[in-house]
Design a protein around this motif. Structure first.
Motif, PDB file in Angstrom:
ATOM      1  N   GLN A 131       0.850  -1.178   0.000  1.00 58.43           N
ATOM      2  CA  GLN A 131       0.000   0.000   0.000  1.00 58.43           C
ATOM      3  C   GLN A 131       0.888   1.230   0.000  1.00 58.43           C
ATOM      4  N   CYS A 149       1.511   5.429  -0.602  1.00 56.49           N
ATOM      5  CA  CYS A 149       0.848   6.730  -0.534  1.00 56.49           C
ATOM      6  C   CYS A 149       1.910   7.822  -0.446  1.00 56.49           C
ATOM      7  N   CYS A 180       5.406   3.088   1.757  1.00 55.53           N
ATOM      8  CA  CYS A 180       4.900   1.835   1.208  1.00 55.53           C
ATOM      9  C   CYS A 180       4.833   0.816   2.345  1.00 55.53           C
ATOM     10  N   THR A 210       1.484   5.850  -7.460  1.00 57.74           N
ATOM     11  CA  THR A 210       1.106   7.127  -6.884  1.00 57.74           C
ATOM     12  C   THR A 210       1.770   8.222  -7.714  1.00 57.74           C
TER      13      THR A 210
END
Length: 114
Positions: free
Chosen positions: A4, A6, A21, A108
């Motif tokens: 994940q 961002c 991450c 991203t």
């Protein structure tokens, strides 16, 4: 392994951003974590990587400006990006190499523009 990512966004030239991450799943098998980037019409390229032992690898274009780090307790890798330039504009992807396989997070977008 699930990743994940961002932290992307719009920043002016000379500015800074930090990408993170977070890994989950079979995290015990992760050896290397890294960041890649891609612009339309070009191949995805390595930006920076860090091994479980702390060995670092950077693209020449980001040396001295970007720093990759890893918090093993949080299963998270970070990319601190300083002195950003318009040519750093790209979609950035988190990568983990585990069990002889590559895993990718969603991209991203980082946009460097005045």
């Amino acid at each position: 392994v699930q990743l994940q990512a961002c932290g992307g966004g719009l920043v002016q030239p000379g500015g800074s951003l930090r990408l993170s991450c977070a890994a989950s799943g079979s995290i015990f098998s992760i050896s290397t974590m890294g960041w890649y980037r891609q612009v339309p019409g070009k191949q995805r390229e390595l930006v920076a990587a860090i091994t479980s032992g702390g060995r670092l690898n950077y693209a020449d274009s980001v040396k001295g400006r970007f720093t990759i780090s890893r918090d093993n307790a949080k299963n998270t890798a970070y990319l601190q990006m300083n002195d950003l330039k318009p040519e750093d504009t790209a979609v950035y992807y988190c990568n983990a190499f585990a069990g002889f396989k590559d895993y990718w997070g969603h991209g991203t977008l980082v946009t460097v523009s005045s």
